[in-house]
Design a protein around this motif. Structure first.
Motif, PDB file in Angstrom:
ATOM      1  N   ILE A   1      54.489  14.294  38.873  1.00 46.92           N
ATOM      2  CA  ILE A   1      54.535  13.309  38.017  1.00 46.92           C
ATOM      3  C   ILE A   1      55.253  11.859  38.491  1.00 46.92           C
ATOM      4  O   ILE A   1      54.646  10.804  38.543  1.00 46.92           O
ATOM      5  CB  ILE A   1      55.087  13.520  36.508  1.00 46.92           C
ATOM      6  CG1 ILE A   1      54.284  14.623  35.677  1.00 46.92           C
ATOM      7  CG2 ILE A   1      55.667  12.263  35.688  1.00 46.92           C
ATOM      8  CD1 ILE A   1      55.287  15.114  34.499  1.00 46.92           C
ATOM      9  N   ILE A   2      56.535  12.156  39.373  1.00 46.09           N
ATOM     10  CA  ILE A   2      56.914  11.076  39.969  1.00 46.09           C
ATOM     11  C   ILE A   2      56.296  10.419  41.039  1.00 46.09           C
ATOM     12  O   ILE A   2      56.106   9.322  41.197  1.00 46.09           O
ATOM     13  CB  ILE A   2      58.336  11.547  40.299  1.00 46.09           C
ATOM     14  CG1 ILE A   2      59.393  11.660  39.090  1.00 46.09           C
ATOM     15  CG2 ILE A   2      59.028  10.316  41.151  1.00 46.09           C
ATOM     16  CD1 ILE A   2      60.583  12.722  39.900  1.00 46.09           C
ATOM     17  N   THR A   3      55.680  11.508  41.733  1.00 45.81           N
ATOM     18  CA  THR A   3      54.852  10.965  42.773  1.00 45.81           C
ATOM     19  C   THR A   3      53.697  10.249  42.607  1.00 45.81           C
ATOM     20  O   THR A   3      53.298   9.127  43.172  1.00 45.81           O
ATOM     21  CB  THR A   3      54.463  12.017  43.708  1.00 45.81           C
ATOM     22  OG1 THR A   3      55.675  12.927  44.280  1.00 45.81           O
ATOM     23  CG2 THR A   3      53.652  11.964  45.166  1.00 45.81           C
TER      24      THR A   3
ATOM     25  N   SER B   1      51.175   5.183  42.102  1.00 37.54           N
ATOM     26  CA  SER B   1      50.470   4.009  41.326  1.00 37.54           C
ATOM     27  C   SER B   1      51.143   2.634  41.092  1.00 37.54           C
ATOM     28  O   SER B   1      50.543   1.591  41.356  1.00 37.54           O
ATOM     29  CB  SER B   1      50.332   4.548  39.879  1.00 37.54           C
ATOM     30  OG  SER B   1      49.549   5.457  39.678  1.00 37.54           O
ATOM     31  N   GLN B   2      52.473   2.431  41.148  1.00 34.15           N
ATOM     32  CA  GLN B   2      53.290   1.475  41.069  1.00 34.15           C
ATOM     33  C   GLN B   2      53.044   0.574  42.342  1.00 34.15           C
ATOM     34  O   GLN B   2      52.734  -0.405  42.381  1.00 34.15           O
ATOM     35  CB  GLN B   2      54.665   1.773  40.856  1.00 34.15           C
ATOM     36  CG  GLN B   2      55.695   0.623  40.907  1.00 34.15           C
ATOM     37  CD  GLN B   2      57.005   0.677  40.995  1.00 34.15           C
ATOM     38  OE1 GLN B   2      57.380   1.890  40.863  1.00 34.15           O
ATOM     39  NE2 GLN B   2      57.910  -0.113  40.096  1.00 34.15           N
ATOM     40  N   TYR B   3      53.297   1.316  43.498  1.00 33.59           N
ATOM     41  CA  TYR B   3      53.180   0.675  44.868  1.00 33.59           C
ATOM     42  C   TYR B   3      51.844   0.391  45.370  1.00 33.59           C
ATOM     43  O   TYR B   3      51.892  -0.665  46.140  1.00 33.59           O
ATOM     44  CB  TYR B   3      54.289   1.281  45.815  1.00 33.59           C
ATOM     45  CG  TYR B   3      55.707   1.428  45.635  1.00 33.59           C
ATOM     46  CD1 TYR B   3      56.394  -0.013  45.709  1.00 33.59           C
ATOM     47  CD2 TYR B   3      56.298   2.497  45.025  1.00 33.59           C
ATOM     48  CE1 TYR B   3      57.508  -0.029  45.221  1.00 33.59           C
ATOM     49  CE2 TYR B   3      57.451   2.249  44.730  1.00 33.59           C
ATOM     50  CZ  TYR B   3      58.353   1.176  44.900  1.00 33.59           C
ATOM     51  OH  TYR B   3      59.568   0.913  44.660  1.00 33.59           O
ATOM     52  N   ASN B   4      51.098   1.118  45.039  1.00 34.60           N
ATOM     53  CA  ASN B   4      49.698   1.073  45.705  1.00 34.60           C
ATOM     54  C   ASN B   4      48.473   0.571  44.789  1.00 34.60           C
ATOM     55  O   ASN B   4      47.313  -0.078  45.122  1.00 34.60           O
ATOM     56  CB  ASN B   4      49.120   2.313  46.292  1.00 34.60           C
ATOM     57  CG  ASN B   4      49.875   2.797  47.624  1.00 34.60           C
ATOM     58  OD1 ASN B   4      49.876   2.097  48.380  1.00 34.60           O
ATOM     59  ND2 ASN B   4      50.641   3.837  47.461  1.00 34.60           N
ATOM     60  N   LEU B   5      48.558   0.505  43.530  1.00 35.68           N
ATOM     61  CA  LEU B   5      47.668   0.134  42.585  1.00 35.68           C
ATOM     62  C   LEU B   5      48.254  -0.987  41.860  1.00 35.68           C
ATOM     63  O   LEU B   5      47.414  -1.638  40.937  1.00 35.68           O
ATOM     64  CB  LEU B   5      47.245   1.273  41.694  1.00 35.68           C
ATOM     65  CG  LEU B   5      46.665   2.468  42.427  1.00 35.68           C
ATOM     66  CD1 LEU B   5      46.258   3.712  41.502  1.00 35.68           C
ATOM     67  CD2 LEU B   5      45.540   2.082  43.420  1.00 35.68           C
TER      68      LEU B   5
END
Length: 97
Positions: free
Chosen positions: A82-84, A89-93
Motif C-alpha cells: 500500500i505504501i509503495t 503515485s504521489q511522485y510519478n503520477l
C-alpha cells in the motif's frame, strides 16, 4: 520550519525495538494521515507485539510519533504494498496520497 513525514517498521528484539524499514511520505500532514489510515493492523499495541509500524512527523529534524499499529507478517506485507503504491503515485503520477 521544515516538516516531513515518514513511516517506520519496527521488529521486537531482546535488545528492544529495531527499525528495519523507513518510507518517506512527504510533507503533507493530511495526506500522511490518510495513507496511515489505509494500513492494516491493530491499534492496541503492547509488549507482545513483534511487528509495529509507526507514523512519524519531523519538525526541524526532531521526530514526533503520531500513530502506531501492530501487525502480523501478512499485514506488514500488505502495508508495504500500500505504501509503495501510494508513494509511487504521489511522485510519478502527481496524485495526492
Amino acid at each position: 520550519m521544515q516538516t516531513s513525514f515518514y513511516i517506520v517498521c519496527h521488529l521486537k528484539t531482546p535488545a528492544g525495538p529495531e527499525t528495519f524499514a523507513r518510507f518517506d511520505i512527504g510533507n503533507d500532514k493530511e495526506a500522511a494521515a490518510r495513507l496511515f489510515d489505509k494500513l492494516k493492523g491493530d491499534k492496541e499495541v503492547n509488549e507482545q507485539n513483534m511487528l509495529c509500524i509507526e507514523l512519524v512527523e519531523t519538525v526541524n529534524e526532531l521526530p514526533f510519533n503520531i500513530n502506531l499499529l501492530s501487525c502480523t507478517l501478512d499485514q506488514l506485507t500488505e502495508n508495504c504494498r500500500i505504501i509503495t503504491k501510494e508513494v509511487f503515485s504521489q511522485y510519478n503520477l502527481g496524485s495526492v496520497l
